[in-house]
Design an enzyme around this catalytic site. Structure first.
Site, mmCIF file in Angstrom:
data_model
loop_
_atom_site.group_PDB
_atom_site.id
_atom_site.type_symbol
_atom_site.label_atom_id
_atom_site.label_comp_id
_atom_site.label_asym_id
_atom_site.label_seq_id
_atom_site.Cartn_x
_atom_site.Cartn_y
_atom_site.Cartn_z
ATOM 1 N N GLU A 184 18.284 -2.826 -6.278
ATOM 2 C CA GLU A 184 18.470 -1.477 -6.819
ATOM 3 C C GLU A 184 17.399 -1.163 -7.864
ATOM 4 O OE1 GLU A 184 21.526 1.139 -6.851
ATOM 5 O OE2 GLU A 184 20.615 0.561 -4.971
ATOM 6 N N ARG A 185 17.060 0.110 -7.969
ATOM 7 C CA ARG A 185 16.237 0.546 -9.094
ATOM 8 C C ARG A 185 17.084 0.504 -10.367
ATOM 9 N NH1 ARG A 185 15.705 3.968 -4.840
ATOM 10 N NH2 ARG A 185 13.657 4.132 -3.862
ATOM 11 N N LYS A 197 21.948 8.155 0.802
ATOM 12 C CA LYS A 197 22.813 6.990 1.009
ATOM 13 C C LYS A 197 23.600 6.642 -0.246
ATOM 14 C CE LYS A 197 19.514 4.177 2.296
ATOM 15 N NZ LYS A 197 18.376 5.109 2.227
#
Length: 463
Positions: A187-188, A161
Site C-alpha cells: 500500500e501507499r 478498487k
C-alpha cells in the site's frame, strides 16, 4: 586454520557471511535453525528460507539491512514469527510482527500464534451455498459474494478498487455480526493513513483490524503480511466463532514481493519473469481462506491487472482460486458510472437458480442481455444516430441507459468528498428496480434521474 576455528561462533549461534539486498547468508554451528525460524542480527529480523552447504542458511530480511556487516553475530529464537491474536487487536493498525504502527501502546494479548499454518482439513471444511449481502447493487445482482469464498476485484490503476473495498468494510461491519480485517500489501503510505482516518470517522474502526506491509518496506515484509492477517482471521473464526471479512489490497503485490524474494534467492525466473514457485506460494495463502463448522472467512481481494492484460500469469493464477470476479472498467469510470463495475465481464459461481433463486437469475440474465445488446448498437448510434434505429432497438437503448445509471450508487465512505449520503440497497429492492425498468415500455423519467440513487423509491425525491 587455527584462526578460522577461533572465529567460529558458539554452538547454536551464527555469523553473517554474505549480504545481497534483502537476502542474508548466515553460517551456524550445529544444530542449525529450522526453515521459517526467526533470527535476529541486533534489531534486524531475518526468516530462514533455505539451507546451503557448510552449515549456511539463507535468510530473508524483514527490515532494511542498512548497518548490517559481515561477521556480525546472529541469534536464533527457536520459533517462527508469532503475532498477538484476540479482541485487543481490534481497532488497531499493526505490522507483520503484530506490533503497533498507530502510535498507541502494544496490544495486550496472552495468546501468540505462528503466522505459518496449514489450511483447514477437508473434513473440517463446510461448503455452504449462501450469499453475503453487501448492499452494493451491481455486486449483489451480477456477481454475488459467496460466504466463505474468495472474490477478486480486478482492475487497473485508478478505477476505484480501494474505494469499493472501504465501502465493503463499512457495510459489513454495520450490518453483519463479525469482524473485518484489512490487509494492505504494498500500500501507499497515504492510502494507509486515509483508510485509518476514514474508518474512524465512519465509526467502524473498532471492529476492524488493519495490517500493513507498505510499499516502502522490504519484499520479505510484503510477502509475509498476508499470513499475519490470516492468522488473526483464523483466531476469530476458529476460537470465537465469528464470521470474518478479509479484504486484501492488493494481492498482486504479494506476487510481486514473492518474485523479488525469489530473484534475490537466486532462483531461475519462470514465465514473464515470475518466480517458479508462484502457484505454490499463492495456494499456501489462498487455501487458508475457507468456511469451517465454526464460522467463515470471506475474502475480497483487489487484483491489479498489469496493462489490463487478463492473460498475465499472476492474474491467471489468482483467478483460479476465486469463486467470483468483480471487474472494474476504465471505460465506465471515464463515463462517471461509479462503482465502475463491468456488468458483462463480472461473474460469480453463486449466480445460479439453485443458490440465488430463479427470479434473481432471470433478472440478472435479462440485465446482462439488455446491456450487451446496447454495446452492439453503440457503433451504429455513433455513426448514424439513434434516430436510425428501429423502435425496438430504441427501447433497448432506453432501458440499458437507465439500467446503467440505476446500478450506480453513492457510497458512505465517499460522502465527505461528494457531498451525498451513502445508500445501502437490499437485494430485494435491487431486483424490484431492475425488473421494473426491464418491463417498462414507456419512461416518464429522464435517464439522469436514475443516476446515483438507491432503490427506485428514491425517484420520488428527485426533482
Amino acid at each position: 586454520m587455527a584462526e578460522e576455528n577461533h572465529a567460529q561462533p558458539p554452538r547454536g549461534d551464527g555469523i553473517v557471511t554474505a549480504i545481497r539486498g534483502g537476502v542474508v547468508d548466515v553460517r551456524f554451528t550445529p544444530p542449525e535453525p529450522h526453515i521459517r525460524e526467526l533470527l535476529y542480527v541486533g534489531k534486524i529480523a531475518l526468516e530462514v528460507s533455505s539451507f546451503r552447504d557448510g552449515g549456511i542458511v539463507r535468510c530473508m530480511a524483514l527490515a532494511p539491512v542498512r548497518g548490517l556487516g559481515l561477521g556480525m553475530p546472529v541469534r536464533a529464537t527457536g520459533a517462527p514469527i508469532r503475532v498477538p491474536v484476540g479482541d485487543a487487536v481490534l481497532g488497531r493498525m499493526l505490522n507483520v510482527f503484530g506490533a503497533p504502527i498507530d502510535r498507541k501502546p502494544a496490544p495486550v494479548c496472552h495468546d501468540l500464534r505462528s503466522i505459518h499454518h496449514a489450511p483447514p482439513l477437508l473434513e473440517d471444511r463446510v461448503v455452504r451455498s449462501t450469499i453475503l449481502e453487501t448492499g452494493i447493487k451491481a455486486i449483489d445482482l451480477l456477481s454475488p459474494l459467496e460466504r466463505g469464498g474468495k472474490t477478486g476485484l480486478f482492475g487497473g490503476a485508478g478505477v476505484g478498487k480501494t474505494v469499493l473495498i472501504t465501502e465493503l468494510i463499512n457495510n459489513t461491519v454495520q450490518h453483519h455480526k463479525g469482524v473485518s480485517l484489512f490487509c494492505g500489501i504494498g500500500e501507499r503510505s497515504r492510502e494507509a493513513e486515509e483508510l485509518y482516518r476514514e474508518m474512524g470517522e465512519a465509526g467502524v474502526r473498532d471492529k476492524t483490524v488493519m495490517l500493513f506491509g507498505q510499499m516502502n518496506e522490504v519484499p520479505g515484509v510484503r510477502f509475509l503480511i498476508g499470513k499475519t492477517a490470516l492468522t488473526m482471521a483464523e483466531f476469530f473464526r476458529d476460537d470465537q466463532h465469528q464470521d470474518v471479512l478479509l479484504l486484501i489490497d492488493n494481492i498482486f503485490r504479494f506476487v510481486q514481493a514473492g518474485s523479488e524474494v525469489s530473484g534475490l534467492m537466486g532462483r531461475m525466473p519462470s514465465r514473464v519473469g515470475y518466480q517458479p514457485t508462484l502457484a505454490t506460494e499463492l495456494a499456501e495463502l489462498e487455501e487458508r481462506i475457507a468456511s469451517t463448522h465454526r464460522a467463515a472467512i470471506t475474502s475480497v481481494q483487489a487484483v491489479y491487472v498489469p496493462a489490463d492484460d487478463f492473460t498475465d500469469p499472476a492474474a491467471a493464477h489468482i483467478f483460479s482460486h476465486l469463486s467470483g470476479a468483480v471487474v472494474l472498467s476504465r471505460k465506465r469510470a471515464s463515463e462517471g458510472l461509479y462503482p465502475a463495475i463491468d456488468p458483462l465481464t463480472s461473474s460469480s459461481v453463486m449466480l445460479t437458480p439453485a443458490v440465488v433463486g430463479q427470479r434473481h437469475y432471470d433478472i440478472a440474465r435479462s440485465v446482462r442481455r439488455t446491456l450487451a445488446d446496447y454495446e452492439e448498437l453503440r457503433d451504429i448510434i455513433a455513426m448514424l444516430g439513434i434516430e436510425e434505429l428501429s423502435a425496438g432497438d430504441r427501447m433497448t437503448v432506453a432501458r440499458a441507459r437507465r439500467l446503467e445509471r440505476f446500478l450506480t450508487q453513492p457510497f458512505f465512505t465517499t460522502g465527505s468528498f461528494t457531498g451525498t449520503t451513502g445508500k445501502r440497497v437490499a437485494i430485494a429492492d435491487t431486483l424490484d428496480g431492475c425488473e421494473t425498468i426491464l418491463n417498462q415500455s414507456h419512461f416518464d423519467r429522464n435517464e439522469g434521474d436514475y443516476y446515483m440513487i438507491g432503490s427506485l423509491t428514491d425517484l420520488e425525491a428527485v426533482a
